[in-house]
Design an enzyme around this catalytic site. Structure first.
Site, PDB file in Angstrom:
ATOM      1  N   ASP A 126       0.829  -1.201   0.000  1.00 48.52           N
ATOM      2  CA  ASP A 126       0.000   0.000   0.000  1.00 48.52           C
ATOM      3  C   ASP A 126       0.870   1.261   0.000  1.00 48.52           C
ATOM      4  O   ASP A 126       1.877   1.339   0.727  1.00 48.52           O
ATOM      5  CB  ASP A 126      -0.861  -0.038   1.278  1.00 48.52           C
ATOM      6  CG  ASP A 126      -1.944   1.013   1.310  1.00 48.52           C
ATOM      7  OD1 ASP A 126      -2.825   0.976   0.437  1.00 48.52           O
ATOM      8  OD2 ASP A 126      -1.912   1.880   2.213  1.00 48.52           O
ATOM      9  N   GLU A 179       1.735  -0.569  -5.079  1.00 50.71           N
ATOM     10  CA  GLU A 179       0.660   0.386  -5.318  1.00 50.71           C
ATOM     11  C   GLU A 179       1.316   1.758  -5.289  1.00 50.71           C
ATOM     12  O   GLU A 179       1.579   2.310  -4.221  1.00 50.71           O
ATOM     13  CB  GLU A 179      -0.436   0.313  -4.245  1.00 50.71           C
ATOM     14  CG  GLU A 179      -1.650   1.132  -4.641  1.00 50.71           C
ATOM     15  CD  GLU A 179      -2.169   2.124  -3.619  1.00 50.71           C
ATOM     16  OE1 GLU A 179      -3.248   2.676  -3.843  1.00 50.71           O
ATOM     17  OE2 GLU A 179      -1.501   2.373  -2.594  1.00 50.71           O
TER      18      GLU A 179
HETATM   19  C1  NOJ Z   1      -4.474   2.876  -0.838  1.00 47.31           C
HETATM   20  C2  NOJ Z   1      -5.625   1.978  -0.524  1.00 47.31           C
HETATM   21  O1  NOJ Z   1      -5.944   1.240  -1.666  1.00 47.31           O
HETATM   22  C3  NOJ Z   1      -6.749   2.873  -0.062  1.00 47.31           C
HETATM   23  O2  NOJ Z   1      -7.953   2.178   0.039  1.00 47.31           O
HETATM   24  C4  NOJ Z   1      -6.353   3.493   1.250  1.00 47.31           C
HETATM   25  O3  NOJ Z   1      -7.339   4.413   1.652  1.00 47.31           O
HETATM   26  C5  NOJ Z   1      -5.025   4.238   1.119  1.00 47.31           C
HETATM   27  N1  NOJ Z   1      -4.052   3.511   0.388  1.00 47.31           N
HETATM   28  C6  NOJ Z   1      -4.451   4.526   2.477  1.00 47.31           C
HETATM   29  O4  NOJ Z   1      -3.987   3.341   3.058  1.00 47.31           O
END
Ligand code: NOJ
Length: 548
Positions: free
Chosen positions: A214, A272
């Protein structure tokens, strides 16, 4: 270490997962995102759970996916739907217990499905013991140094709206690039680094096949220009903003790569990283870093042949340059579902939710284009991500009442940005049933729309032409013709309004223009997202795979 029987057969698929294989499976895998709270609810509390997922793994095996990625299920106050982790080594009772996780992994592996979990290293929950200790210990303490405390805030803003700083009782401020309940960790602190290596090992030891990381682009912040004085200038400059895509993140992933590589069975890291331009995305998948990065440039492309051809070309080029597979993704839990994005005839691409009072997408148009878009994506060389429910052609819930919204974006933006709840609504398994078979009764943490019977799995299974059967056939043919491992050669004869290419012996034509497009002479249709016209041509908003 888990062991599973090798070479099990379910239908057409040869299924086996062993820790000894060296197949580079991730290079052309189809990875299915499960958003646990909205997939399947076994205990009837209205929130999906791990036993619910395990009970539905047969569905995923039947669909033909290679792996699942589970969004967070760890203990959390759920201030950001679990992306606010209070304990990185357990399961929230909302979702089950560790034993349920082990059972899920065992069943998935027995079905030949790998399991990727979500790792959230940029921030913890404010209920994490480290943050509680930091509050108690006070300014200047080693406990505070695990987070980003300062005497003065700067002008950085939270992604969810408002300032990225919150003041605590003794006057100091802490950074939270997301919600106030998600304090950012200080990745210059060696204790933080060591802790996350242990967290990786904890889940690797339990048999997971990888991690979706993440906010991969956020861990290192450049506070002052002077932070960089002693560093040699990078070959490609850092990202334009001091909190995103800083060069320093890469050494963290190099160290993690060594950890995952020390385990058998090709465990993977997936970035991500919302970074721009696409060349910067490829930096996360250099040979000694992560295995894959989500291709958000592709997700963000509008329904335009030029735009799609361009992003496919640039994606393939930047990934090939570093020897990484390209990934393709159209939907996830953070964006409006692609069937609804493409339901705006004028090409509007809503990024952050659709409110009931907003212009509504054309559902039939969106589904037609969405099916064509999915077939196009699944024919591209590389790995593909499928978000739960997209195999049913599920649209966004675009008329959710404001008073049920739970995304922190809604509150932090002062009720101006509706946020992501519309793509997170529990998915329909059975027509007519309470909660459409999501749980044993009508409970569902977000209300489902009244007209979702037609999207339910049991209305589509075995029905020729249904979106579910289209996905299933696409995954089977993708495997049969090794499209994920193939090579793309554009087929310009299809004209400027088509995205058309050859991948091995298969020609793929997606027609985004107004006029029908003829297939090559003698082509034999393998699969089509909609009916061809009377002359066997590909109509508007339709995609076809054919043998030539
Ligand atoms: C990316 C995640 O996919 C999202 O859902 C989240 O709110 C943010 N990162 C913060 O962790």
């Amino acid at each position: 270490m888990f062991t599973v029987p090798a070479m099990r057969f379910v239908g057409y698929r040869r299924l086996s997962v062993t820790t000894e294989q060296s197949t580079q499976w991730w290079r052309d895998a189809v990875i299915y995102q499960v958003y646990p709270r909205s997939f399947a609810d076994a205990d009837g509390d209205g929130v999906g759970d791990l036993p619910g997922i395990t009970a539905r793994l047969d569905h995923l095996a039947g669909l033909g996916v290679d792996a699942v990625w589970l969004s967070p299920f760890y203990p959390s106050p759920q201030a950001d739907a679990g992306y606010d982790v209070a304990n990185y080594r357990d399961v929230d009772p909302l979702f089950g217990r560790l034993a349920d996780f082990d059972a899920l992994v065992a069943r998935a592996h027995a079905l030949g499905i790998r399991v990727i979990v979500d790792l959230v290293p940029n921030h913890t929950s404010d209920e994490h013991p480290w943050f509680q200790a930091a509050l108690a210990a006070g300014p200047g303490s080693p406990e505070r140094d695990r987070y980003c405390f300062r005497d003065e805030p700067n002008d950085w803003e939270s992604i969810f709206g408002g300032s990225a700083w919150t003041q605590v009782e003794d006057g100091q401020w802490y950074l939270h690039l997301f919600d106030v309940r998600q304090p950012d960790l200080n990745w210059n602190n060696p204790e933080v680094r060591a802790e996350f290596v242990e967290i990786l090992r904890f889940w690797l030891d339990r048999g997971v096949d990888g991690f979706r990381v993440d906010v991969s682009h956020g861990l290192i912040k450049t506070w002052e220009p002077s932070d960089k004085v002693d560093a040699p200038p990078p070959a490609i400059p850092d990202g334009p903003e001091p909190m995103w895509d800083q060069d320093g993140v890469h050494e963290i992933y190099r160290s993690w790569r060594k950890v995952v590589d020390s385990y058998p069975g090709e465990r993977i890291l997936v970035a991500e990283a919302w970074v721009d331009p696409i060349e910067r995305m490829a930096r996360y998948v250099r040979p000694d870093e992560m295995h894959q990065a989500f291709n958000f440039a592709y997700l963000l492309a509008s329904w335009s042949a030029d735009a799609i051809r361009e992003v496919v070309d640039s994606s393939l080029a930047v990934c090939q340059a570093v020897g990484a597979p390209t990934t393709w993704v159209l939907s996830n839990h953070d964006v409006v579902r692609h069937t609804s994005r493409f339901g705006y005839a004028d090409g509007t691409l809503p990024r952050n939710g659709i409110a009931a009072a907003d212009p509504q997408p054309d559902e039939a148009l969106g589904l037609r284009r969405g099916r064509a878009a999915s077939m196009l994506m699944l024919a591209l060389p590389g790995a593909a991500y499928v978000y739960q429910g997209e195999e049913f052609g599920l649209p966004e819930h675009s008329t959710l009442p404001d008073d049920v919204r739970q995304d922190p974006t809604w509150v932090r933006s002062g009720h101006t940005v509706v946020g992501r709840d519309g793509c997170r609504v529990p998915i329909p398994w059975a027509a007519g049933g309470p909660s459409y078979g999501f749980g044993p009764d009508s409970r569902s943490w977000l209300p489902q729309p009244p007209a979702w019977d037609r999207y339910a799995l049991d209305r589509q299974r075995g029905v020729e032409g249904s979106t579910y059967e289209l996905y299933r056939a696409a995954l089977r043919l993708r495997r049969e013709y090794a499209l994920g491992a193939g090579t793309l050669t554009w087929w310009p004869e299809a004209g400027p309004d088509a995205v058309a290419f050859r991948n091995g012996g298969v020609v793929v034509v997606a027609n985004l223009g107004a006029e029908p497009v003829a297939l090559p002479a003698g082509a034999r249709v393998l699969l089509a997202s909609g009916d061809l016209d009377v002359d066997g041509r590909v109509p508007t908003d339709t995609a076809v795979w054919a043998l030539v």
